[in-house]
Scaffold this motif. Sequence first.
Motif, short mmCIF file in Angstrom:
data_model
loop_
_atom_site.label_atom_id
_atom_site.label_comp_id
_atom_site.label_asym_id
_atom_site.label_seq_id
_atom_site.Cartn_x
_atom_site.Cartn_y
_atom_site.Cartn_z
N LEU A 52 0.97 -1.44 -0.27
CA LEU A 52 -0.03 0.02 -0.22
C LEU A 52 0.99 1.06 -0.02
CD1 LEU A 52 -2.89 -0.89 2.39
CD2 LEU A 52 -2.71 -1.44 0.08
N ALA A 53 1.90 1.21 0.83
CA ALA A 53 2.76 2.46 0.94
C ALA A 53 3.08 3.22 -0.34
CB ALA A 53 3.75 2.38 2.07
N PRO A 54 3.47 2.28 -1.31
CA PRO A 54 4.12 2.47 -2.65
C PRO A 54 3.13 3.25 -3.51
CG PRO A 54 5.10 0.38 -2.23
CD PRO A 54 4.09 0.64 -1.20
N LEU A 55 1.75 3.03 -3.13
CA LEU A 55 0.80 3.67 -3.95
C LEU A 55 0.43 5.21 -3.56
CD1 LEU A 55 -1.69 0.57 -3.97
CD2 LEU A 55 -0.13 1.32 -5.54
N ASN A 56 0.97 5.55 -2.33
CA ASN A 56 0.31 6.87 -1.71
C ASN A 56 0.51 8.09 -2.31
OD1 ASN A 56 -0.80 7.87 0.79
ND2 ASN A 56 0.98 8.86 1.22
N MET A 57 1.67 8.34 -3.09
CA MET A 57 1.92 9.17 -3.71
C MET A 57 1.41 9.49 -5.19
SD MET A 57 5.94 10.52 -2.77
CE MET A 57 5.55 12.17 -3.43
N ALA A 58 1.08 8.18 -5.61
CA ALA A 58 0.62 7.87 -7.09
C ALA A 58 -0.82 8.36 -7.01
CB ALA A 58 0.56 6.48 -7.53
N GLY A 59 -1.66 8.06 -5.88
CA GLY A 59 -2.90 8.45 -5.43
C GLY A 59 -3.01 9.85 -5.48
N ASP A 60 -2.12 10.62 -4.94
CA ASP A 60 -2.11 11.97 -4.81
C ASP A 60 -1.90 12.52 -6.16
OD1 ASP A 60 -2.21 14.40 -2.85
OD2 ASP A 60 -0.19 14.67 -3.56
N SER A 61 -0.85 12.14 -6.89
CA SER A 61 -0.42 12.80 -8.31
C SER A 61 -1.41 12.57 -9.44
CB SER A 61 0.91 12.60 -8.57
OG SER A 61 1.16 11.17 -8.65
#
Length: 565
Positions: A52-61
């Motif tokens: 999940l953690a690697p998805l955090n910035m992708a979801g934001d941008s």
Amino acid sequence: MSYKAPVEQIDFILTHIVPFGELSRTERFAEATAETATAILSEAGKMASNVLAPLNMAGDSHPARLENGVLRSSPGFAEGFRAIADGGWVGVSADPEHGGMGLPQALNMAVAEMMSGACLALQLNPLLTQGQIEALEHHASDELKALYLPRLISGEWSGTMNLTEPGAGSDVGALTTRAEPAGDGTYRISGQKIYITWGDSDVTANVCHLVLARLPGAPRGTRGISLFMVPKLIPDDQGNPGVANSLKVVSLEEKLGIHGSPTCVMSYEDATGWLVGEENRGMAAMFTMMNVARLGVGMQGVGVAEAALQKAVAYARDRDQGGAIIRHPDVRRMLATGRAEVFAARAIGLACATAIDMARATGDAEQAARAALLTPIAKAYGTDVGIRVADMGVQVHGGMGYVEETGAAQYLRDVRITSIYEGTNGIQAMDLVGRKLSDGGEAAMRLLDEVLDGAKAAQAAHPDLAHQVWQAAETLREATLSLLERDMPQRFAGAVAYLSAFARVLGGHYHLRAALAGGEPHRAMARVFMARVLPRFAGDLAEAQAGLDDLAAISDEALAGDFAA
């Protein structure tokens, strides 16, 4: 540095700080042993950290978007949700009869914290689904349970909560959504709902909406509201998603944060729905869902605070300005107080969850009252800490914290909503001083007695720390008795400050327990909390006791900056 789920810290609190161990001695949670808890936390931690953690910035941008009426989720979110579902994490606390694990809410909330710290925008999907599961388990007919619960628990379908309408925010009783009997056991639902988290999804095969609406001739206000299950796709005779229901996503809100979580404006036009529970008793069923969600939101605050703190510490270790800035006194102050508050908020949340579990396992009315008392504290303090620590994380980064590429700002933008949704923190505070003290303060006094007894027991080992906690708890007891003598408007004016004071005293209590059970790092952190966080309770109580008179004396014009009158 990437996010690392705080498995050991959570395990320490469950083992030494809250009475989680007592649950395995009950029939309902006999399988929730210490070994089981450790295994659950370890596996959930790996999933949160690695998937999940690697998805955090992708979801934001790359936010969720609506294309020709079709919801497109952020990159990787479908795979991330599948990891959640396949691991059984949606159904941690759900009834085994329908495919759940049947484990305590304390473990569910611990998992929720780790998933929130890893990727809050995605974690909101299972959080709302879990709340819907809870509502259906308690209020739905056997037919609705058999159809919906296995699919929600498995993560095949997802669930939402539809309360808010334009012009009817926290005043739920003002809603205008209508439900007309169709004559065949179903109802036709018409109206518009706003701020519907994950109101549509391409990561699950169906989206199931719990919708508050008013039947013909129903009483005005909240007493005339009923609850309905309104699926996006109407299940066929085999329970598979069938024809599309008469509902749609009108638009997605453009938000400050949690960009990967689609917040929808929903329109229902004679949509087919099924009654959940009794007519005009929808709020009781919805509150079953909301109470789980409120505690879950408190743990969201803790999770984001933990992630923001980890990032700030990593930056402070690497940033060299005459030596690593982690050695600078002010930076160290921020990091230490942040860590102390995260521990306190996490302990309060897990104590609340454990009280919920004990009440369910034993039927103990005092445990139920304790859970009710702690819920608004856990929600408000957990999210306040989340915002404070995320803000501190930006400050530690300095100018780089204001630059999006570091990721520090995202935590602050994402967590800001948590003090607003599922009942603003002001509403939580009014609930605490109103409904939760309506027993004459008995539940509060029992909890404060426990704090006082704990301080006395720790006197020999840690006299200074124990005295501070004892004195704070005794002062809070006196302030509570004084508050009980006031009318509601006077209480409400100081409610937020009173809740803050209560949370700080509880934080001191749990830090004192940690000092007794842990090693020098826990004792050092307890000293930080007692010296820098606990003393603020006195200022909180001063504000809580100020009442309403000074606020009422200020004119609306003066509040607007017009002092000519």
